[in-house]
Design an enzyme around this catalytic site. Sequence first.
Site, short mmCIF file in Angstrom:
data_model
loop_
_atom_site.label_atom_id
_atom_site.label_comp_id
_atom_site.label_asym_id
_atom_site.label_seq_id
_atom_site.Cartn_x
_atom_site.Cartn_y
_atom_site.Cartn_z
N ARG A 97 27.15 -49.93 -5.15
CA ARG A 97 27.72 -48.61 -4.81
C ARG A 97 26.98 -47.96 -3.67
NH1 ARG A 97 32.81 -48.54 -6.55
NH2 ARG A 97 32.91 -49.40 -8.65
N GLU A 152 39.19 -42.77 1.19
CA GLU A 152 37.89 -43.32 0.79
C GLU A 152 36.85 -42.78 1.76
OE1 GLU A 152 37.77 -47.49 -0.58
OE2 GLU A 152 36.26 -47.83 0.98
N TYR A 164 34.06 -55.58 -12.69
CA TYR A 164 35.45 -55.18 -12.89
C TYR A 164 36.16 -56.21 -13.76
CZ TYR A 164 35.59 -51.54 -9.16
OH TYR A 164 35.43 -50.42 -8.40
N ARG A 179 34.68 -63.91 0.11
CA ARG A 179 33.37 -63.27 0.27
C ARG A 179 32.39 -63.82 -0.75
NH1 ARG A 179 32.97 -56.78 -0.12
NH2 ARG A 179 34.25 -57.18 -1.97
N TYR A 222 43.58 -58.53 -0.26
CA TYR A 222 42.23 -58.05 -0.61
C TYR A 222 41.58 -58.93 -1.67
CZ TYR A 222 38.50 -55.26 -2.71
OH TYR A 222 37.30 -54.85 -3.23
C1 3EB Z 1 36.34 -49.37 -5.43
O1 3EB Z 1 35.58 -48.48 -5.79
C2 3EB Z 1 37.13 -49.06 -4.19
O2 3EB Z 1 35.34 -54.67 -1.70
O3 3EB Z 1 33.64 -54.18 -0.42
C3 3EB Z 1 35.02 -49.73 -2.14
C4 3EB Z 1 33.92 -50.18 -1.42
C5 3EB Z 1 35.99 -50.63 -2.54
C6 3EB Z 1 33.77 -51.54 -1.10
C7 3EB Z 1 34.57 -53.85 -1.18
C8 3EB Z 1 35.82 -51.99 -2.20
C9 3EB Z 1 34.74 -52.42 -1.49
O4 3EB Z 1 36.48 -50.45 -6.01
C10 3EB Z 1 37.21 -50.20 -3.27
#
Ligand code: 3EB
Length: 322
Positions: free
Chosen positions: A212, A314, A199, A148, A141
């Site tokens: 989000r 999720e 992050y 990406r 990932y």
């Molecule tokens: C998170 O909140 C959970 O890498 O496109 C959620 C939605 C998550 C999209 C992405 C990753 C992605 O970090 C993981």
Amino acid sequence: MSDLPLLHVEYARNDLADLLRQDDVLAVLGFGRDAPPTGDDPRYLRVGLEPLQDRAPLEVWRAPGPISHGVAGRVRWSSTNDYCFGAIEVAEADFPDVATATEAAYSSLSAFARGGRWPHLLRVWNYLAAINEGAGDAERYKHFCTGRSAGTRELGTYFPAASAIGRSDGVPVLQVYWLASRVPGTAVENPRQTSAWCYPRQFGPTPPTFARAMRGPTATPQLHISGTAAVVGHDSQHTGDLQAQLRETFANLGSLLKSAGNLPAFDRNSVLKAYVRHREDLTRVEAALGGYLPPEIPRLILLGDICREELLVEIDGIHSVR
Ligand code: 3EB
């Protein structure tokens, strides 16, 4: 403000050929090995996530036509005047590693988006095999996130809503499909969660680049909701506790609807997908969804790995106000 028509999304039991004869069908998605295989019509894509209910429906996207479709290099696409559906599949065997494969997919996506009449990415889904394989920075990932980001530099910080899930069929082909539009949407962040692109380093060398949620450029609200899990701030919560993760996920979804402009609770105009890591959690997830959601909300439960190993479930979806 713009006033695109709402994208209509439903889970349907129709025959695929019947759906593809209808003049407002922009895209159809099939799930898992029993769905029709991907064929010549670029409006249809079969994705590698097994449905956990008995017979999976097809997911149908409708928008006012006329609809055109075609293939441009790696991209299979279809469009109305307002919206474009696109899909790319990249075989990992054709590349040295998953980061390079992902960068290739996203470079094609970016070039296609920039060159066309629908340059604004609203929503992207990403499905890749063995998403949690590899430890620490070597996790697949994290390589996906690096690829990406490298493939989308031109997009700046206008990140689409997204989901990134492990293919439960294990096929080493990266699948990326998206919804783009003629006019931009508005990205929405969640005050309970650190924006993903911020992050800290512990989550990998390249932070995930997604919003989000994305508010569509529609007259009445339409919110494209990214994969939402039990993440608060930047940390995963409730490791090993499915019920608590679901509760946190719904707290995040509630907070997101509020942040997007005090949107009302989910109702029959919304559709949701739940991704579940362990097949044996199906019954408990179904029951929990029944507790959080009124029965008339269409929902699809798919087997897939969440991109952090400790996360068990999720949820993503589209919230619409008619
Ligand atoms: C998170 O909140 C959970 O890498 O496109 C959620 C939605 C998550 C999209 C992405 C990753 C992605 O970090 C993981």
